[in-house]
Motif scaffolding. Structure first.
Motif, mmCIF file in Angstrom:
data_model
loop_
_atom_site.group_PDB
_atom_site.id
_atom_site.type_symbol
_atom_site.label_atom_id
_atom_site.label_comp_id
_atom_site.label_asym_id
_atom_site.label_seq_id
_atom_site.Cartn_x
_atom_site.Cartn_y
_atom_site.Cartn_z
ATOM 1 N N LEU A 1 -4.645 10.101 0.057
ATOM 2 C CA LEU A 1 -5.157 10.651 -1.196
ATOM 3 C C LEU A 1 -5.860 9.576 -2.014
ATOM 4 N N TYR A 2 -5.232 8.403 -2.133
ATOM 5 C CA TYR A 2 -5.815 7.342 -2.936
ATOM 6 C C TYR A 2 -7.114 6.839 -2.314
ATOM 7 N N GLY A 3 -7.190 6.883 -0.996
ATOM 8 C CA GLY A 3 -8.411 6.437 -0.340
ATOM 9 C C GLY A 3 -9.554 7.428 -0.485
ATOM 10 N N ALA A 4 -9.220 8.713 -0.639
ATOM 11 C CA ALA A 4 -10.254 9.746 -0.654
ATOM 12 C C ALA A 4 -10.620 10.232 -2.045
ATOM 13 N N ALA A 5 -9.716 10.066 -3.017
ATOM 14 C CA ALA A 5 -9.898 10.753 -4.298
ATOM 15 C C ALA A 5 -10.968 10.127 -5.182
ATOM 16 N N GLY A 6 -11.222 8.856 -5.053
ATOM 17 C CA GLY A 6 -12.255 8.260 -5.875
ATOM 18 C C GLY A 6 -11.781 7.050 -6.652
ATOM 19 N N LEU A 7 -12.710 6.429 -7.380
ATOM 20 C CA LEU A 7 -12.449 5.168 -8.067
ATOM 21 C C LEU A 7 -11.390 5.317 -9.148
ATOM 22 N N GLY A 8 -11.382 6.440 -9.870
ATOM 23 C CA GLY A 8 -10.458 6.590 -10.993
ATOM 24 C C GLY A 8 -9.009 6.445 -10.576
ATOM 25 N N LEU A 9 -8.603 7.159 -9.516
ATOM 26 C CA LEU A 9 -7.219 7.108 -9.075
ATOM 27 C C LEU A 9 -6.891 5.749 -8.466
ATOM 28 N N ARG A 10 -7.826 5.168 -7.728
ATOM 29 C CA ARG A 10 -7.575 3.839 -7.152
ATOM 30 C C ARG A 10 -7.385 2.802 -8.251
ATOM 31 N N LEU A 11 -8.144 2.930 -9.337
ATOM 32 C CA LEU A 11 -7.983 2.016 -10.460
ATOM 33 C C LEU A 11 -6.613 2.190 -11.097
ATOM 34 N N ARG A 12 -6.163 3.435 -11.240
ATOM 35 C CA ARG A 12 -4.841 3.703 -11.811
ATOM 36 C C ARG A 12 -3.759 2.999 -10.999
ATOM 37 N N ILE A 13 -3.821 3.125 -9.682
ATOM 38 C CA ILE A 13 -2.804 2.515 -8.832
ATOM 39 C C ILE A 13 -2.888 0.999 -8.884
ATOM 40 N N ALA A 14 -4.099 0.464 -8.907
ATOM 41 C CA ALA A 14 -4.257 -0.986 -9.006
ATOM 42 C C ALA A 14 -3.636 -1.523 -10.288
ATOM 43 N N LEU A 15 -3.788 -0.779 -11.383
ATOM 44 C CA LEU A 15 -3.196 -1.201 -12.650
ATOM 45 C C LEU A 15 -1.676 -1.160 -12.596
ATOM 46 N N LEU A 16 -1.117 -0.158 -11.905
ATOM 47 C CA LEU A 16 0.334 -0.090 -11.755
ATOM 48 C C LEU A 16 0.862 -1.279 -10.963
ATOM 49 N N VAL A 17 0.150 -1.650 -9.908
ATOM 50 C CA VAL A 17 0.559 -2.805 -9.100
ATOM 51 C C VAL A 17 0.509 -4.075 -9.931
ATOM 52 N N VAL A 51 5.894 -2.183 2.361
ATOM 53 C CA VAL A 51 5.652 -3.625 2.342
ATOM 54 C C VAL A 51 5.560 -4.138 0.908
ATOM 55 N N ASN A 52 4.805 -3.435 0.058
ATOM 56 C CA ASN A 52 4.652 -3.829 -1.342
ATOM 57 C C ASN A 52 5.046 -2.664 -2.248
ATOM 58 N N PRO A 53 6.348 -2.403 -2.381
ATOM 59 C CA PRO A 53 6.780 -1.222 -3.138
ATOM 60 C C PRO A 53 6.491 -1.314 -4.626
ATOM 61 N N VAL A 54 6.009 -0.202 -5.183
ATOM 62 C CA VAL A 54 5.798 -0.053 -6.621
ATOM 63 C C VAL A 54 6.463 1.254 -7.031
ATOM 64 N N ASN A 55 7.127 1.269 -8.177
ATOM 65 C CA ASN A 55 7.794 2.472 -8.631
ATOM 66 C C ASN A 55 6.808 3.630 -8.730
ATOM 67 N N ASP A 56 7.161 4.749 -8.151
ATOM 68 C CA ASP A 56 6.299 5.924 -8.208
ATOM 69 C C ASP A 56 6.008 6.289 -9.664
ATOM 70 N N PRO A 57 4.757 6.574 -10.020
ATOM 71 C CA PRO A 57 4.416 6.840 -11.433
ATOM 72 C C PRO A 57 5.196 7.987 -12.055
ATOM 73 N N TRP A 58 5.441 9.060 -11.288
ATOM 74 C CA TRP A 58 6.208 10.175 -11.856
ATOM 75 C C TRP A 58 7.668 9.769 -12.064
ATOM 76 N N GLY A 104 11.959 0.903 -12.734
ATOM 77 C CA GLY A 104 12.680 0.688 -11.490
ATOM 78 C C GLY A 104 11.803 0.020 -10.436
ATOM 79 N N GLU A 105 12.458 -0.578 -9.438
ATOM 80 C CA GLU A 105 11.724 -1.186 -8.330
ATOM 81 C C GLU A 105 12.660 -1.313 -7.136
ATOM 82 N N LEU A 106 12.352 -0.593 -6.057
ATOM 83 C CA LEU A 106 13.190 -0.642 -4.876
ATOM 84 C C LEU A 106 12.899 -1.903 -4.076
ATOM 85 N N PRO A 107 13.929 -2.546 -3.532
ATOM 86 C CA PRO A 107 13.694 -3.716 -2.695
ATOM 87 C C PRO A 107 13.370 -3.314 -1.263
#
Length: 403
Positions: free
Chosen positions: A100-116, A291-298, A307-310
């Protein structure tokens, strides 16, 4: 009872992200249908795990906000699935997020990058933030948790090896922890993240030991003190970084998920300082294969903030200079069964909970939380680990962990 956070899906940043993706136009529904189909989930299909879309706004919400939009649109009754746990098993097992993140467009990819970046640059689990998860999640209402959990009030994975029901699985888990810790009468035990006091009560009652329990939830502390009254148990509303003293044994069940990688050193250094040289430390935690876990936004917004899972690599790196790993026990599939038992309890108790003030949006939020978590473990993306640790050179005997 606390109320649900007053969140609307079209906050200003989200409207901007939505505008940035409008170019997908009428292709949005088809894109989501194709992505879901790759995980064997059909939109408007008729199998139990298929998604029934009730409102076309569902498509824009998912395309613009990913998993946050998926969860919020479910809370707002824009879609359903009869077997929601199986829906998530397929979506998570099929890696739908990455597609989804690869196909949806720049907006969603930017959102995820900011979360990381947020997770990597900020200490989201600092001492100042330590009580946030207690206030938002664990203080939501003891009546809800008393309805959902077994009589021990264990809010962590049960041990189902020989259990037939939730209570016996949780008591088996408590017994397993005690046997792994090799508890002896008169010992002093620290319970980091003691919850509602179920483990502290069990240890003190059955093993004749003294227990200090720490929690960041006022509601948990109040109930834990009630259930441990008359026992040698001291329940404290306190962050683990504020504690001093020495303990024969340390246990932490379901709390490490709130520590965060930036605090690994502080957590394990604190445990090493508090644990006697010949003592044992049992760590019970959810883990992930990511490999690089980030807390799910929801999950971050509605359930477990900060939270952050190891993953296994992070744990091994944090432990190596501080502890000897005596045992690593994995039983992640047991969490799937535990979560579904919790939901069955909530569903049965819902009329009483509704009368107590929990509304339909909260019910759907809680159902989504428990079912997506069950799918997380069923898809093998999630794991449950119990680690037994000791000081380097602190024990002269060979440790053999029971099962």
């Amino acid at each position: 009872m606390s109320t649900l956070p007053n969140q609307t899906w079209q906050s200003q940043p989200e409207r901007s992200l939505l505008d940035s993706i409008r170019g997908l136009g009428r292709g949005g529904p088809q894109l989501l249908k194709e992505l879901a189909a790759q995980a064997d989930v059909r939109l408007d299909g008729h199998r139990p795990w298929d998604i029934r879309v009730h409102d076309p706004a569902f498509y824009d919400r998912v395309l613009s906000a990913g998993s946050l939009g998926l969860g919020e649109s479910y809370m707002d009754q824009q879609w359903d699935a009869p077997a929601l746990d199986e829906t998530f098993t397929r979506l998570l097992g099929g890696g739908i997020e990455d597609r989804l993140y690869g196909a949806a467009g720049l907006g969603l990819r930017l959102r995820i990058a900011l979360l990381v970046l947020r997770a990597r640059l900020l200490n989201l689990q600092s001492q100042k933030r330590a009580f946030q998860v207690g206030e938002q999640h664990y203080d939501v209402g003891n009546d809800l948790y008393e309805a959902m959990l077994d009589p021990t009030m264990s809010y962590s994975c049960g041990y189902w090896a020989e259990a037939e029901d939730l209570e016996s699985a949780q008591r088996a888990k408590l017994d397993l922890i005690c046997r792994k810790l090799e508890l002896e009468p008169g010992e002093r035990v620290l319970d980091i993240g003691c919850g509602w006091g179920g483990l502290a009560e069990y240890i003190a009652r059955h093993y004749d030991v003294q227990v200090v329990g720490l929690t960041v939830s006022r509601e948990q502390a109040q109930l834990a003190r009630q259930r441990c009254a008359g026992l040698p148990v001291d329940i404290r509303l306190q962050d683990y970084r504020e504690l001093d003293g020495r303990f024969d044994k340390i246990v932490s069940v379901g709390m490490f998920e709130h520590v965060g990688r930036k605090n690994d050193a502080a957590f394990f250094d604190t445990a090493a300082q508090l644990l006697k040289e010949d003592g044992l430390f049992l760590l019970h935690t959810i883990g992930t294969s990511d490999v690089n876990p980030v807390n799910d936004p929801w999950i971050d917004r509605y359930i477990f903030p900060n939270g952050e899972l190891p993953n296994a690599e992070r744990l091994a790196q944090a432990l190596r200079p501080r502890f000897v790993l005596e045992d690593w026990h994995a039983f992640g599939p047991d969490y799937d069964r535990t979560l579904m038992a919790w939901w069955a309890n909530v569903e049965q108790a819902w009329p009483a909970l509704a009368n107590a003030g929990y509304d339909e949006r909260f019910r759907r939020m809680w159902k989504y939380y428990l079912h997506c978590s069950a799918g997380f473990f069923r898809s093998r993306r999630g794991h449950l680990w119990q680690l037994v640790l000791s000081h380097p050179g602190g024990r002269s005997d060979t440790y053999r962990a029971p099962r």
